[in-house]
Design a protein around this motif. Structure first.
Motif, PDB file in Angstrom:
ATOM      1  N   GLY A  52       7.361  -0.671   7.017  1.00  0.00           N
ATOM      2  CA  GLY A  52       7.245   0.645   6.405  1.00  0.00           C
ATOM      3  C   GLY A  52       8.495   0.943   5.598  1.00  0.00           C
ATOM      4  O   GLY A  52       9.604   0.694   6.060  1.00  0.00           O
ATOM      5  N   LEU A  53       8.310   1.458   4.384  1.00  0.00           N
ATOM      6  CA  LEU A  53       9.448   1.766   3.531  1.00  0.00           C
ATOM      7  C   LEU A  53       9.431   3.238   3.130  1.00  0.00           C
ATOM      8  O   LEU A  53       8.402   3.781   2.750  1.00  0.00           O
ATOM      9  N   THR A  54      10.600   3.863   3.242  1.00  0.00           N
ATOM     10  CA  THR A  54      10.744   5.233   2.780  1.00  0.00           C
ATOM     11  C   THR A  54      12.036   5.307   1.965  1.00  0.00           C
ATOM     12  O   THR A  54      12.576   4.267   1.578  1.00  0.00           O
ATOM     13  N   GLY A  55      12.503   6.497   1.687  1.00  0.00           N
ATOM     14  CA  GLY A  55      13.720   6.625   0.887  1.00  0.00           C
ATOM     15  C   GLY A  55      13.937   8.073   0.539  1.00  0.00           C
ATOM     16  O   GLY A  55      13.279   8.958   1.087  1.00  0.00           O
TER      17      GLY A  55
ATOM     18  N   GLN B 267      13.671  11.278  -2.096  1.00  0.00           N
ATOM     19  CA  GLN B 267      12.581  11.644  -3.011  1.00  0.00           C
ATOM     20  C   GLN B 267      12.740  10.946  -4.372  1.00  0.00           C
ATOM     21  O   GLN B 267      11.773  10.385  -4.883  1.00  0.00           O
ATOM     22  N   PRO B 268      13.953  10.943  -4.955  1.00  0.00           N
ATOM     23  CA  PRO B 268      14.092  10.225  -6.236  1.00  0.00           C
ATOM     24  C   PRO B 268      13.776   8.728  -6.119  1.00  0.00           C
ATOM     25  O   PRO B 268      13.175   8.151  -7.032  1.00  0.00           O
ATOM     26  N   GLN B 269      14.162   8.109  -5.014  1.00  0.00           N
ATOM     27  CA  GLN B 269      13.848   6.682  -4.828  1.00  0.00           C
ATOM     28  C   GLN B 269      12.345   6.467  -4.768  1.00  0.00           C
ATOM     29  O   GLN B 269      11.809   5.514  -5.348  1.00  0.00           O
ATOM     30  N   ILE B 270      11.657   7.356  -4.046  1.00  0.00           N
ATOM     31  CA  ILE B 270      10.205   7.234  -3.926  1.00  0.00           C
ATOM     32  C   ILE B 270       9.538   7.541  -5.273  1.00  0.00           C
ATOM     33  O   ILE B 270       8.611   6.844  -5.698  1.00  0.00           O
ATOM     34  N   ASP B 271      10.037   8.573  -5.955  1.00  0.00           N
ATOM     35  CA  ASP B 271       9.481   8.899  -7.277  1.00  0.00           C
ATOM     36  C   ASP B 271       9.589   7.689  -8.206  1.00  0.00           C
ATOM     37  O   ASP B 271       8.673   7.393  -8.969  1.00  0.00           O
ATOM     38  N   PHE B 272      10.708   7.020  -8.125  1.00  0.00           N
ATOM     39  CA  PHE B 272      10.949   5.871  -8.989  1.00  0.00           C
ATOM     40  C   PHE B 272       9.931   4.755  -8.724  1.00  0.00           C
ATOM     41  O   PHE B 272       9.330   4.207  -9.649  1.00  0.00           O
ATOM     42  N   VAL B 273       9.721   4.459  -7.453  1.00  0.00           N
ATOM     43  CA  VAL B 273       8.824   3.338  -7.128  1.00  0.00           C
ATOM     44  C   VAL B 273       7.360   3.720  -7.384  1.00  0.00           C
ATOM     45  O   VAL B 273       6.570   2.893  -7.847  1.00  0.00           O
TER      46      VAL B 273
ATOM     47  N   TYR C 193       0.840  -1.191   0.000  1.00  0.00           N
ATOM     48  CA  TYR C 193       0.000   0.000   0.000  1.00  0.00           C
ATOM     49  C   TYR C 193       0.878   1.244   0.000  1.00  0.00           C
ATOM     50  O   TYR C 193       1.887   1.298   0.699  1.00  0.00           O
ATOM     51  N   PHE C 194       0.480   2.219  -0.804  1.00  0.00           N
ATOM     52  CA  PHE C 194       1.203   3.488  -0.864  1.00  0.00           C
ATOM     53  C   PHE C 194       0.390   4.572  -0.164  1.00  0.00           C
ATOM     54  O   PHE C 194      -0.808   4.711  -0.421  1.00  0.00           O
ATOM     55  N   GLY C 195       1.020   5.337   0.700  1.00  0.00           N
ATOM     56  CA  GLY C 195       0.304   6.410   1.380  1.00  0.00           C
ATOM     57  C   GLY C 195       1.277   7.257   2.173  1.00  0.00           C
ATOM     58  O   GLY C 195       2.475   7.247   1.900  1.00  0.00           O
ATOM     59  N   PHE C 196       0.765   7.970   3.164  1.00  0.00           N
ATOM     60  CA  PHE C 196       1.661   8.765   4.002  1.00  0.00           C
ATOM     61  C   PHE C 196       1.109   8.871   5.417  1.00  0.00           C
ATOM     62  O   PHE C 196      -0.095   8.801   5.632  1.00  0.00           O
ATOM     63  N   THR C 197       2.011   9.000   6.373  1.00  0.00           N
ATOM     64  CA  THR C 197       1.605   8.867   7.767  1.00  0.00           C
ATOM     65  C   THR C 197       0.755  10.041   8.245  1.00  0.00           C
ATOM     66  O   THR C 197       0.041   9.916   9.221  1.00  0.00           O
ATOM     67  N   TYR C 198       0.840  11.184   7.562  1.00  0.00           N
ATOM     68  CA  TYR C 198       0.048  12.335   7.980  1.00  0.00           C
ATOM     69  C   TYR C 198      -1.374  12.269   7.436  1.00  0.00           C
ATOM     70  O   TYR C 198      -2.196  13.102   7.772  1.00  0.00           O
TER      71      TYR C 198
ATOM     72  N   PRO D 170       8.312  11.139   1.596  1.00  0.00           N
ATOM     73  CA  PRO D 170       9.557  10.819   2.308  1.00  0.00           C
ATOM     74  C   PRO D 170      10.114  11.999   3.086  1.00  0.00           C
ATOM     75  O   PRO D 170      10.883  11.798   4.035  1.00  0.00           O
ATOM     76  N   GLU D 171       9.713  13.206   2.700  1.00  0.00           N
ATOM     77  CA  GLU D 171      10.211  14.390   3.389  1.00  0.00           C
ATOM     78  C   GLU D 171       9.856  14.330   4.878  1.00  0.00           C
ATOM     79  O   GLU D 171      10.697  14.589   5.735  1.00  0.00           O
ATOM     80  N   ARG D 172       8.619  13.973   5.188  1.00  0.00           N
ATOM     81  CA  ARG D 172       8.216  13.889   6.590  1.00  0.00           C
ATOM     82  C   ARG D 172       8.307  12.471   7.128  1.00  0.00           C
ATOM     83  O   ARG D 172       8.524  12.269   8.324  1.00  0.00           O
ATOM     84  N   ASP D 173       8.115  11.497   6.259  1.00  0.00           N
ATOM     85  CA  ASP D 173       8.101  10.102   6.717  1.00  0.00           C
ATOM     86  C   ASP D 173       9.509   9.511   6.726  1.00  0.00           C
ATOM     87  O   ASP D 173       9.878   8.689   5.877  1.00  0.00           O
ATOM     88  N   THR D 174      10.269   9.916   7.722  1.00  0.00           N
ATOM     89  CA  THR D 174      11.611   9.364   7.916  1.00  0.00           C
ATOM     90  C   THR D 174      11.467   7.936   8.447  1.00  0.00           C
ATOM     91  O   THR D 174      10.383   7.537   8.880  1.00  0.00           O
TER      92      THR D 174
END
Ligand code: NI
Length: 228
Positions: free
Chosen positions: A147-150, A152-158, A85-90, A125-129
């Motif tokens: 939980g996986l982060t990275g 910004q380019p890594q996240i953009d890629f995935v 699942y893709f999302g964000f903690t906020y 990924p900026e906030r989700d360390t």
């Protein structure tokens, strides 16, 4: 809770819902269009349209950082099926609801869940360390959830390879940004082929039955190789 924060949360929730409705709608419309182009063989009925999506080229390799700070790639999870699942903690509403649903599905699956690695990949990924992700995944009380982060380019890629739409939204007068994003849960095979896509409207029961129908039949929890 003071009124400002309440209002902000409310607006974030509304934005999140709107974003889901719009992007989910568009993406699913595209997927459905694609499905319509797939002609069933004579005599074949389409019982589960979602399986038709399996022809779509979704997913791929990634380099990310898990919630313990370890560098990982898709190869770290290749002995198992994946629920991603893709999302964000906020995200105040949809992401936690969908993750809760995923955890309930895993519970319903019983021993079959041993063959499934649940992953939550952030689009923020900026906030989700890794530290934030570490605390967040704990809330769902499933020790297997990673939980996986990275960067910004890594996240953009995935997100690109999984065709996840995500864009920052900063409203005037709002201190924090929110992220508009599509909300899908992907079932991937151990070799990272797309098996199913689940939407917000898909119930725990539907997902559980669908997953069971796709797992190898004799999957006792020991690590034997794929039957097919
Ligand atoms: Ni969300």
């Amino acid at each position: 809770m003071n009124q400002n924060i309440k209002n902000r949360l409310k607006r974030t929730a509304i934005l999140c819902l709107l974003a889901f409705a719009i992007m989910g709608g568009i993406t699913f419309y595209q997927i459905q269009n694609r499905m319509a182009q797939i002609t069933p063989k004579p005599g074949q009925t389409i019982e589960r349209p979602v399986s038709q999506i399996a022809g779509l080229n979704i997913g791929g390799p990634f380099n990310l950082i898990d919630h313990n700070g370890n560098e990982v790639t898709e190869k770290d999870y290749e002995d198992k099926h994946k629920l991603i699942y893709f999302g964000f903690t906020y995200c105040p509403a949809i992401c936690p609801t969908e993750l809760q649903k995923m955890v309930r599905v895993l519970k319903e699956l019983g021993p079959a869940a041993d063959d499934i690695q649940p992953l939550f990949i952030t689009i923020d990924p900026e906030r989700d360390t890794p530290e934030v992700m570490h605390e967040y995944v704990k809330l769902f009380q499933n020790e297997n959830l990673i939980g996986l982060t990275g960067t910004q380019p890594q996240i953009d890629f995935v997100t690109r390879s999984y065709r996840i739409f995500a864009t920052k939204v900063q409203e005037e007068g709002m201190q924090d940004y929110t992220v508009d994003h599509s909300s899908f849960t992907y079932l991937m095979s151990p070799d990272n082929k797309l098996m199913s896509i689940y939407r917000i409207k898909d119930s725990v029961d539907f997902m559980t039955q669908d997953i069971l129908s796709r797992l190898p039949k004799n999957s006792d929890s020991d690590s034997d190789t794929e039957g097919t």
